[in-house]
Design a protein around this motif. Sequence first.
Motif, PDB file in Angstrom:
ATOM      1  N   LYS A   1       0.845  -1.203   0.000  1.00  0.00           N
ATOM      2  CA  LYS A   1       0.000   0.000   0.000  1.00  0.00           C
ATOM      3  C   LYS A   1       0.875   1.246   0.000  1.00  0.00           C
ATOM      4  CE  LYS A   1      -3.644  -2.329   2.592  1.00  0.00           C
ATOM      5  NZ  LYS A   1      -4.304  -2.419   3.904  1.00  0.00           N
ATOM      6  N   MET A   2       1.912   1.222   0.830  1.00  0.00           N
ATOM      7  CA  MET A   2       2.836   2.342   0.903  1.00  0.00           C
ATOM      8  C   MET A   2       3.532   2.554  -0.443  1.00  0.00           C
ATOM      9  SD  MET A   2       6.197   2.800   3.335  1.00  0.00           S
ATOM     10  CE  MET A   2       6.806   1.222   2.770  1.00  0.00           C
ATOM     11  N   ALA A   3       3.992   1.470  -1.049  1.00  0.00           N
ATOM     12  CA  ALA A   3       4.660   1.572  -2.344  1.00  0.00           C
ATOM     13  C   ALA A   3       3.713   2.134  -3.394  1.00  0.00           C
ATOM     14  CB  ALA A   3       5.196   0.202  -2.767  1.00  0.00           C
ATOM     15  N   ALA A   4       2.460   1.683  -3.377  1.00  0.00           N
ATOM     16  CA  ALA A   4       1.472   2.182  -4.337  1.00  0.00           C
ATOM     17  C   ALA A   4       1.245   3.678  -4.155  1.00  0.00           C
ATOM     18  CB  ALA A   4       0.158   1.410  -4.185  1.00  0.00           C
ATOM     19  N   ALA A   5       1.192   4.139  -2.910  1.00  0.00           N
ATOM     20  CA  ALA A   5       0.982   5.564  -2.645  1.00  0.00           C
ATOM     21  C   ALA A   5       2.120   6.404  -3.209  1.00  0.00           C
ATOM     22  CB  ALA A   5       0.826   5.810  -1.149  1.00  0.00           C
TER      23      ALA A   5
ATOM     24  N   LEU B   1       4.287  11.213   2.140  1.00  0.00           N
ATOM     25  CA  LEU B   1       5.361  10.856   3.056  1.00  0.00           C
ATOM     26  C   LEU B   1       5.236   9.371   3.350  1.00  0.00           C
ATOM     27  CD1 LEU B   1       4.992  13.861   5.499  1.00  0.00           C
ATOM     28  CD2 LEU B   1       6.749  13.578   3.741  1.00  0.00           C
ATOM     29  N   ALA B   2       6.339   8.648   3.231  1.00  0.00           N
ATOM     30  CA  ALA B   2       6.306   7.197   3.436  1.00  0.00           C
ATOM     31  C   ALA B   2       7.600   6.749   4.094  1.00  0.00           C
ATOM     32  CB  ALA B   2       6.118   6.486   2.101  1.00  0.00           C
ATOM     33  N   ASN B   3       7.464   5.908   5.111  1.00  0.00           N
ATOM     34  CA  ASN B   3       8.628   5.385   5.819  1.00  0.00           C
ATOM     35  C   ASN B   3       8.822   3.903   5.492  1.00  0.00           C
ATOM     36  OD1 ASN B   3      10.683   4.695   7.540  1.00  0.00           O
ATOM     37  ND2 ASN B   3       9.481   4.872   9.413  1.00  0.00           N
ATOM     38  N   PRO B   4       9.681   3.587   4.524  1.00  0.00           N
ATOM     39  CA  PRO B   4       9.924   2.184   4.181  1.00  0.00           C
ATOM     40  C   PRO B   4      10.912   1.490   5.121  1.00  0.00           C
ATOM     41  CG  PRO B   4      11.191   3.597   2.750  1.00  0.00           C
ATOM     42  CD  PRO B   4      10.361   4.499   3.627  1.00  0.00           C
ATOM     43  N   ASP B   5      11.465   2.237   6.066  1.00  0.00           N
ATOM     44  CA  ASP B   5      12.450   1.661   6.979  1.00  0.00           C
ATOM     45  C   ASP B   5      11.764   0.719   7.982  1.00  0.00           C
ATOM     46  OD1 ASP B   5      14.990   1.221   7.917  1.00  0.00           O
ATOM     47  OD2 ASP B   5      15.188   3.115   8.956  1.00  0.00           O
ATOM     48  N   ILE B   6      12.563   0.008   8.741  1.00  0.00           N
ATOM     49  CA  ILE B   6      12.024  -0.915   9.746  1.00  0.00           C
ATOM     50  C   ILE B   6      12.012  -0.289  11.137  1.00  0.00           C
ATOM     51  CG2 ILE B   6      12.581  -2.992   8.440  1.00  0.00           C
ATOM     52  CD1 ILE B   6      15.051  -3.314  10.290  1.00  0.00           C
TER      53      ILE B   6
ATOM     54  N   PRO C   1       4.760  22.753   2.073  1.00  0.00           N
ATOM     55  CA  PRO C   1       5.020  23.917   1.227  1.00  0.00           C
ATOM     56  C   PRO C   1       4.231  25.157   1.643  1.00  0.00           C
ATOM     57  CG  PRO C   1       3.628  22.346   0.088  1.00  0.00           C
ATOM     58  CD  PRO C   1       4.061  21.695   1.365  1.00  0.00           C
ATOM     59  N   THR C   2       3.195  24.967   2.470  1.00  0.00           N
ATOM     60  CA  THR C   2       2.386  26.076   2.944  1.00  0.00           C
ATOM     61  C   THR C   2       1.731  25.702   4.271  1.00  0.00           C
ATOM     62  OG1 THR C   2       0.615  27.623   2.355  1.00  0.00           O
ATOM     63  CG2 THR C   2       0.329  25.345   1.652  1.00  0.00           C
ATOM     64  N   THR C   3       1.455  26.683   5.071  1.00  0.00           N
ATOM     65  CA  THR C   3       0.713  26.446   6.314  1.00  0.00           C
ATOM     66  C   THR C   3      -0.775  26.512   5.996  1.00  0.00           C
ATOM     67  OG1 THR C   3       0.845  28.794   6.856  1.00  0.00           O
ATOM     68  CG2 THR C   3       2.559  27.357   7.784  1.00  0.00           C
ATOM     69  N   GLY C   4      -1.582  26.190   6.999  1.00  0.00           N
ATOM     70  CA  GLY C   4      -3.029  26.225   6.819  1.00  0.00           C
ATOM     71  C   GLY C   4      -3.641  24.852   6.961  1.00  0.00           C
ATOM     72  N   LEU C   5      -4.842  24.707   6.472  1.00  0.00           N
ATOM     73  CA  LEU C   5      -5.605  23.464   6.616  1.00  0.00           C
ATOM     74  C   LEU C   5      -5.138  22.422   5.602  1.00  0.00           C
ATOM     75  CD1 LEU C   5      -7.863  22.383   8.419  1.00  0.00           C
ATOM     76  CD2 LEU C   5      -9.494  23.107   6.681  1.00  0.00           C
ATOM     77  N   TRP C   6      -4.824  21.223   6.091  1.00  0.00           N
ATOM     78  CA  TRP C   6      -4.390  20.095   5.271  1.00  0.00           C
ATOM     79  C   TRP C   6      -5.282  18.898   5.587  1.00  0.00           C
ATOM     80  CZ3 TRP C   6      -0.269  19.351   1.781  1.00  0.00           C
ATOM     81  CH2 TRP C   6       0.466  20.507   1.519  1.00  0.00           C
ATOM     82  N   TYR C   7      -5.331  17.960   4.636  1.00  0.00           N
ATOM     83  CA  TYR C   7      -6.167  16.774   4.770  1.00  0.00           C
ATOM     84  C   TYR C   7      -5.342  15.524   4.506  1.00  0.00           C
ATOM     85  CZ  TYR C   7      -9.677  20.388   4.113  1.00  0.00           C
ATOM     86  OH  TYR C   7     -10.423  21.529   4.233  1.00  0.00           O
ATOM     87  N   ASP C   8      -5.631  14.477   5.261  1.00  0.00           N
ATOM     88  CA  ASP C   8      -5.021  13.170   5.038  1.00  0.00           C
ATOM     89  C   ASP C   8      -6.006  12.367   4.185  1.00  0.00           C
ATOM     90  OD1 ASP C   8      -4.341  10.344   5.390  1.00  0.00           O
ATOM     91  OD2 ASP C   8      -2.972  11.024   6.954  1.00  0.00           O
TER      92      ASP C   8
ATOM     93  N   PHE D   1       2.542   5.572   5.932  1.00  0.00           N
ATOM     94  CA  PHE D   1       2.548   6.543   4.849  1.00  0.00           C
ATOM     95  C   PHE D   1       1.320   7.435   4.940  1.00  0.00           C
ATOM     96  CE2 PHE D   1      -0.091   3.209   3.165  1.00  0.00           C
ATOM     97  CZ  PHE D   1      -1.038   3.856   2.380  1.00  0.00           C
ATOM     98  N   HIS D   2       1.434   8.605   4.335  1.00  0.00           N
ATOM     99  CA  HIS D   2       0.312   9.555   4.279  1.00  0.00           C
ATOM    100  C   HIS D   2       0.307  10.247   2.934  1.00  0.00           C
ATOM    101  CE1 HIS D   2      -0.613   9.260   8.563  1.00  0.00           C
ATOM    102  NE2 HIS D   2       0.687   9.192   8.736  1.00  0.00           N
ATOM    103  N   ILE D   3      -0.879  10.461   2.404  1.00  0.00           N
ATOM    104  CA  ILE D   3      -1.080  11.334   1.255  1.00  0.00           C
ATOM    105  C   ILE D   3      -1.809  12.546   1.806  1.00  0.00           C
ATOM    106  CG2 ILE D   3      -2.196  11.637  -0.979  1.00  0.00           C
ATOM    107  CD1 ILE D   3      -1.898   8.618  -1.408  1.00  0.00           C
TER     108      ILE D   3
END
Length: 176
Positions: free
Chosen positions: A30-34, A126-131, A141-148, A171-173
Amino acid sequence: ESHDEERLMVEVANSGKKVFTAQERLERMKMAAATFFTIPGPKMIWQFGELGYDVSINDNGRTSAKPLKWSYAQDSERAKLLKVYQQLGALKSSKAIFTSTDFTVGSLATVKRNMLAKGSDYLLVLANPDITSQVISASFPTTGLWYDYFSGKSFDVKNAQAKMNLLPGEFHILTN
């Protein structure tokens, strides 16, 4: 994936850093796909890749016919991976940001970071493939309202360099 390279699911299983359980391998897919789908441009998915095909390209000879794993469709965990592929495909085909030529693909230490921009719209992966867990600055890149995208949660970014802790395989999109 490519028709002449090892399958992603097999690569995850043989990464050498850790022996992952079947569930962990599917989560990592799933992480790789993202990270993969959010890069602009066409993508190729090879033979049941969207269900975590785990038969090596070298199984029974590199160019031999590989078994068809129709049974994967009845596996609830593999179905969840398929759902992620479907959601990412739908997202990519419905949002103009994926036609942008303003994007970066990179990493922050071991964490993968992709960023797309189109006008004042941003998408950050952002994705963490490490163990091990990784604490990073997301470098919004900007402050303000963001969504996951997958959780549906929103949050207010007051400091673009705020620290985030990503668990192994997390991971997060994120989009504004």
